[in-house]
Design an enzyme around this catalytic site. Structure first.
Site, PDB file in Angstrom:
ATOM      1  N   ARG A  55      27.553  38.880  36.099  1.00  0.00           N
ATOM      2  CA  ARG A  55      28.458  39.665  36.956  1.00  0.00           C
ATOM      3  C   ARG A  55      29.542  40.361  36.135  1.00  0.00           C
ATOM      4  O   ARG A  55      30.198  41.278  36.628  1.00  0.00           O
ATOM      5  CB  ARG A  55      29.105  38.765  38.015  1.00  0.00           C
ATOM      6  CG  ARG A  55      30.014  37.715  37.429  1.00  0.00           C
ATOM      7  CD  ARG A  55      30.655  36.783  38.459  1.00  0.00           C
ATOM      8  NE  ARG A  55      31.319  35.689  37.760  1.00  0.00           N
ATOM      9  CZ  ARG A  55      30.713  34.567  37.390  1.00  0.00           C
ATOM     10  NH1 ARG A  55      29.438  34.391  37.686  1.00  0.00           N
ATOM     11  NH2 ARG A  55      31.364  33.633  36.723  1.00  0.00           N
ATOM     12  N   ASN A  56      29.750  39.909  34.902  1.00  0.00           N
ATOM     13  CA  ASN A  56      30.780  40.492  34.044  1.00  0.00           C
ATOM     14  C   ASN A  56      30.202  41.304  32.880  1.00  0.00           C
ATOM     15  O   ASN A  56      30.890  41.576  31.902  1.00  0.00           O
ATOM     16  CB  ASN A  56      31.713  39.392  33.517  1.00  0.00           C
ATOM     17  CG  ASN A  56      32.580  38.830  34.626  1.00  0.00           C
ATOM     18  OD1 ASN A  56      32.911  39.534  35.577  1.00  0.00           O
ATOM     19  ND2 ASN A  56      32.933  37.560  34.521  1.00  0.00           N
ATOM     20  N   ASP A  96      35.294  42.676  31.897  1.00  0.00           N
ATOM     21  CA  ASP A  96      36.124  41.754  32.671  1.00  0.00           C
ATOM     22  C   ASP A  96      36.744  40.669  31.801  1.00  0.00           C
ATOM     23  O   ASP A  96      36.253  39.549  31.717  1.00  0.00           O
ATOM     24  CB  ASP A  96      35.349  41.130  33.834  1.00  0.00           C
ATOM     25  CG  ASP A  96      36.305  40.777  34.978  1.00  0.00           C
ATOM     26  OD1 ASP A  96      37.464  40.424  34.694  1.00  0.00           O
ATOM     27  OD2 ASP A  96      35.905  40.867  36.147  1.00  0.00           O
ATOM     28  N   LYS A 107      41.523  49.974  36.956  1.00  0.00           N
ATOM     29  CA  LYS A 107      41.708  48.643  37.529  1.00  0.00           C
ATOM     30  C   LYS A 107      43.190  48.455  37.825  1.00  0.00           C
ATOM     31  O   LYS A 107      44.035  48.678  36.965  1.00  0.00           O
ATOM     32  CB  LYS A 107      41.230  47.568  36.547  1.00  0.00           C
ATOM     33  CG  LYS A 107      41.225  46.157  37.132  1.00  0.00           C
ATOM     34  CD  LYS A 107      40.594  45.173  36.146  1.00  0.00           C
ATOM     35  CE  LYS A 107      40.433  43.797  36.752  1.00  0.00           C
ATOM     36  NZ  LYS A 107      39.771  42.846  35.833  1.00  0.00           N
ATOM     37  N   ASP A 127      34.515  33.682  30.684  1.00  0.00           N
ATOM     38  CA  ASP A 127      33.874  33.956  31.981  1.00  0.00           C
ATOM     39  C   ASP A 127      32.637  34.822  31.758  1.00  0.00           C
ATOM     40  O   ASP A 127      32.405  35.799  32.462  1.00  0.00           O
ATOM     41  CB  ASP A 127      34.866  34.638  32.924  1.00  0.00           C
ATOM     42  CG  ASP A 127      34.414  34.593  34.383  1.00  0.00           C
ATOM     43  OD1 ASP A 127      33.443  33.866  34.689  1.00  0.00           O
ATOM     44  OD2 ASP A 127      35.031  35.280  35.224  1.00  0.00           O
TER      45      ASP A 127
END
Length: 292
Positions: free
Chosen positions: A133-134, A147, A23, A129
């Protein structure tokens, strides 16, 4: 892998043996995004390996661009995996082994994420969060919390007050986070309840057909996501428990782990996928000002 507008992910091989994910920031990234990446790095460096948390492998921070190296999780985002499963369920699979998910698979995904979050909580980490999606998923259906761009180590106060703005995951946020900028383990629990609903609906966007502003108002006034018709009451009750207006009345992640473990040890299908009402659910991929 989890992607935001300012990050770039690259899987590549090291010594021809191990594939990793890297990342790094895009060239046009703002200073606040660099700060978030460094914060994510500090959180990940503080963690020991856990099967349900994406593993930090190394970093390069002595000059720009910064690189954060983590394990490569080959099936990518749980959200995408669930949505693909829905398509496969609808159209069928005529090539090779079927990947159609079962009620037990989906309940296990929830259990594994709760295990990962229970570990993070024990290390004083607030994710902030938590959403499908994470979460990353492997070929063998191992789920890993990932994430940590918004995560904070709050081991002293147990509460974090957000100072900066940006796209917010409004549909996953607890009332105290939406209105008072307060984040804690209990606001992560709220988000986990929303994630459970995502898993039950195979990756649908929460509060379908309702605008973000209306979600905020309705949730403050006591409205909650309704029970999907193919979800048994025992499972929905755990979600609803996570959405108590009083954060002190919400369960801990350890309690959620224990409740889900009990369900996994019965023969009951708590998600009746043969009754899945595909037409009722939506995949929203882009809304201005919202993180989806």
């Amino acid at each position: 892998m989890p992607v935001s507008a300012s990050y770039r992910w690259s899987p590549f091989c090291v010594d021809g043996v191990t594939t990793v994910a890297v990342k790094t920031l895009k060239e046009n990234a703002a200073e606040v995004e660099k700060k978030d990446l460094l914060s994510e790095l500090e959180v990940m460096k503080s963690l020991d390996p856990h099967v349900n948390v994406v593993r930090f492998l190394g970093c390069c921070t002595d000059k720009d661009p910064i690189f954060v190296i983590i394990e490569y999780v080959n099936r990518g985002k749980l959200q995408t995996y669930l949505r693909n499963s829905r398509a496969e369920r609808h159209y069928g699979n005529t090539h090779g082994k079927s990947n159609i998910l079962t009620s037990g698979d989906l309940t296990s995904f929830m259990y594994q994420v709760a295990k990962g979050m229970d570990y993070l909580t024990s290390r004083g980490i607030i994710h902030r969060d938590l959403a499908a999606r994470n979460i990353l998923i492997t070929d063998d259906h191992t789920c890993k919390v990932a994430d940590f761009g918004f995560a904070r180590d709050v081991v002293t106060s147990k509460i974090y007050e957000r100072k900066s703005e940006g796209k917010l995951p409004i549909r996953w946020m607890a009332t105290e986070s939406l209105y008072d900028n307060i984040f804690s383990v209990k606001s992560d629990i709220w988000s986990f309840g929303i994630l459970m609903w995502e898993i039950v609906t195979l990756g649908s966007t929460p509060y379908p057909g309702i605008s973000a502003a209306d979600v905020m108002r309705k949730v403050r006034d006591g409205y909650r996501l309704e029970k999907p018709e193919h979800c048994r009451r025992e499972l929905y009750n755990i979600m609803y428990y996570c959405w108590s207006s009083d954060s002190n009345e919400r369960p801990t992640f350890l309690e959620v782990v224990q409740m889900l473990d009990k369900l996994l040890h019965t023969e009951m299908d708590y998600i009746e996928l043969e009754r899945f009402p595909d037409h009722n659910y939506y995949n929203i991929v882009n809304l201005s000002g919202e993180k989806l």
